[in-house]
Design an enzyme around this catalytic site. Structure first.
Site, short mmCIF file in Angstrom:
data_model
loop_
_atom_site.label_atom_id
_atom_site.label_comp_id
_atom_site.label_asym_id
_atom_site.label_seq_id
_atom_site.Cartn_x
_atom_site.Cartn_y
_atom_site.Cartn_z
N ASP A 97 5.91 -12.88 0.92
CA ASP A 97 5.65 -12.72 -0.51
C ASP A 97 6.72 -13.51 -1.27
OD1 ASP A 97 3.46 -10.67 -0.45
OD2 ASP A 97 4.99 -9.67 0.74
N MET A 115 5.40 -0.35 0.79
CA MET A 115 4.28 0.51 0.40
C MET A 115 3.72 1.18 1.65
SD MET A 115 2.50 -1.30 -2.85
CE MET A 115 1.59 -2.55 -2.00
N SER A 129 0.88 -8.43 7.95
CA SER A 129 0.63 -7.86 6.64
C SER A 129 -0.07 -6.52 6.85
CB SER A 129 -0.30 -8.79 5.85
OG SER A 129 -0.93 -8.08 4.81
N SER A 130 0.22 -5.56 5.98
CA SER A 130 -0.44 -4.25 6.10
C SER A 130 -1.95 -4.42 5.97
CB SER A 130 0.06 -3.30 5.01
OG SER A 130 1.46 -3.20 5.09
N GLN A 138 0.75 -2.06 -9.67
CA GLN A 138 0.75 -3.46 -9.25
C GLN A 138 -0.59 -3.87 -8.63
OE1 GLN A 138 4.06 -2.89 -6.25
NE2 GLN A 138 2.92 -4.47 -5.15
N GLY A 140 6.75 -6.88 10.54
CA GLY A 140 7.39 -7.61 9.44
C GLY A 140 8.38 -6.70 8.72
N HIS A 141 7.91 -5.48 8.36
CA HIS A 141 8.82 -4.53 7.71
C HIS A 141 9.98 -4.19 8.65
CE1 HIS A 141 4.89 -3.22 5.73
NE2 HIS A 141 5.65 -3.53 4.70
N GLY A 168 10.79 -9.76 2.15
CA GLY A 168 10.30 -10.78 3.09
C GLY A 168 9.81 -12.03 2.37
N LEU A 208 3.67 0.45 7.88
CA LEU A 208 4.75 -0.41 8.37
C LEU A 208 4.32 -1.20 9.62
CD1 LEU A 208 7.76 2.06 7.98
CD2 LEU A 208 6.92 0.36 6.34
O1 PAF Z 1 6.05 -5.93 -1.09
C1 PAF Z 1 5.69 -4.76 -1.31
O2 PAF Z 1 5.33 -4.01 -0.39
C2 PAF Z 1 5.68 -4.23 -2.74
O3 PAF Z 1 5.32 -5.23 -3.63
C3 PAF Z 1 7.02 -3.58 -3.16
C4 PAF Z 1 8.14 -4.59 -3.18
C5 PAF Z 1 7.35 -2.45 -2.20
C6 PAF Z 1 6.89 -3.00 -4.56
O4 PAF Z 1 5.89 -2.02 -4.63
#
Ligand code: PAF
Length: 284
Positions: free
Chosen positions: A154, A34, A189-190, A65, A40-41, A151, A37
């Site tokens: 989550d 999302m 985490s963002s 979500q 972690g990403h 990751g 970044l």
């Molecule tokens: O982990 C995230 O950033 C989000 O839940 C994902 C997997 C990109 C879905 O929107």
């Protein structure tokens, strides 16, 4: 609509993406995000780069979500900086659709992985995992990846995605990336960027507590989980982490609470600091 920035191809519409993907002659590894970044990403992207296939990262802040509208509004948006990071890592393609492209006005379908969301964040964030699974399936259908990387921070999300792939016969290999932490132990985490200065000082206590109970119960086999949960709860309260959403010890596959701990079980926590909710976990 598509643009090439240095070697990063940026795709925004589903049609142009489908056309572009048809021409690829390599398997695809996909890292959904999302945005905002952080390392972690980037560590997930690095795993993808090692596969030597076509790397696609998506950036899409998925409204369905977010069970809390305010959380969605304040979610960090840093697209320009994100693009620079993707270019530095030599990512091949960024898929960054806009919301109208993804959800048409009559959208009404929902993917629900039922049992795995009964516990942990599923209890505290109603609708979150349905929204997450729905968007991930949509992204999988658009991008048709061979591999996808998620990751372990989550870890409930990860288990839900693995189950969805099995249940719906998706032929995608799910790769797991380890939790990346700041030097002080805070899981990246963002949402960390939204913490106040004071709460940034408190946040590392989340992992400190997890490590402490793991150390104190190293030989955890058959220990009563309530003992460990109480110890961690007390540690958090004594260290200023007073708003605990949950502390649970669960089986790492079924995510059901365990009464007696066995090796491999996961202790998972969600703690609120100001308006920000942070999660973390550690395996026994
Ligand atoms: O982990 C995230 O950033 C989000 O839940 C994902 C997997 C990109 C879905 O929107």
């Amino acid at each position: 609509m598509s643009k090439k920035v240095n070697s990063l191809k940026i795709l925004k519409s589903i049609n142009s993406t489908k056309k572009y993907l048809k021409k690829l002659d390599k398997p695809i590894v996909f890292i959904p995000t999302m945005g905002a970044l952080h390392n972690g990403h980037l560590s997930l992207i690095e795993i993808g780069k090692k596969l030597d296939v076509h790397t696609i990262v998506s950036i899409f802040i998925n409204p369905i979500q977010f069970n809390d509208k305010k959380d969605l509004e304040k979610y960090p948006r840093t697209l320009i900086r994100d693009i620079e990071k993707l270019k530095a890592l030599k990512v091949d393609t960024l898929f960054a659709p806009n919301i109208k492209n993804i959800f048409d006005k009559n959208f009404q379908t929902n993917v629900s992985v039922k049992n795995l969301q009964k516990n942990l964040c599923g209890l505290n964030r109603p609708g979150h995992f349905d929204g997450m699974a729905t968007i991930v399936l949509k992204l999988f259908n658009i991008l048709k990846p061979d591999y996808a990387i998620f990751g372990k921070k989550d870890f409930q999300q990860l288990e839900i995605i693995k189950r969805m792939c099995l249940d719906l016969n998706l032929n995608i290999k799910i790769i797991e990336g380890k939790i990346i932490r700041e030097k002080n132990g805070l899981a990246m985490s963002s949402r960390n960027s939204l913490l106040t200065k004071n709460n940034l000082l408190l946040a590392p206590k989340i992992y400190e507590g997890l490590k402490l109970v793991k150390r104190d119960f190293t030989d955890c086999n058959q220990v009563n989980s309530q003992l460990v949960i109480k110890k961690l709860n007390d540690f958090y309260i004594n260290n200023g982490l007073k708003r605990i959403d949950y502390i649970e010890i669960v089986d790492k596959k079924t995510l059901e609470k365990v009464r007696k701990i066995k090796k491999g079980d996961t202790i998972a926590v969600a703690v609120k600091l100001g308006k920000i909710r942070l999660i973390d976990n550690l395996q026994f």
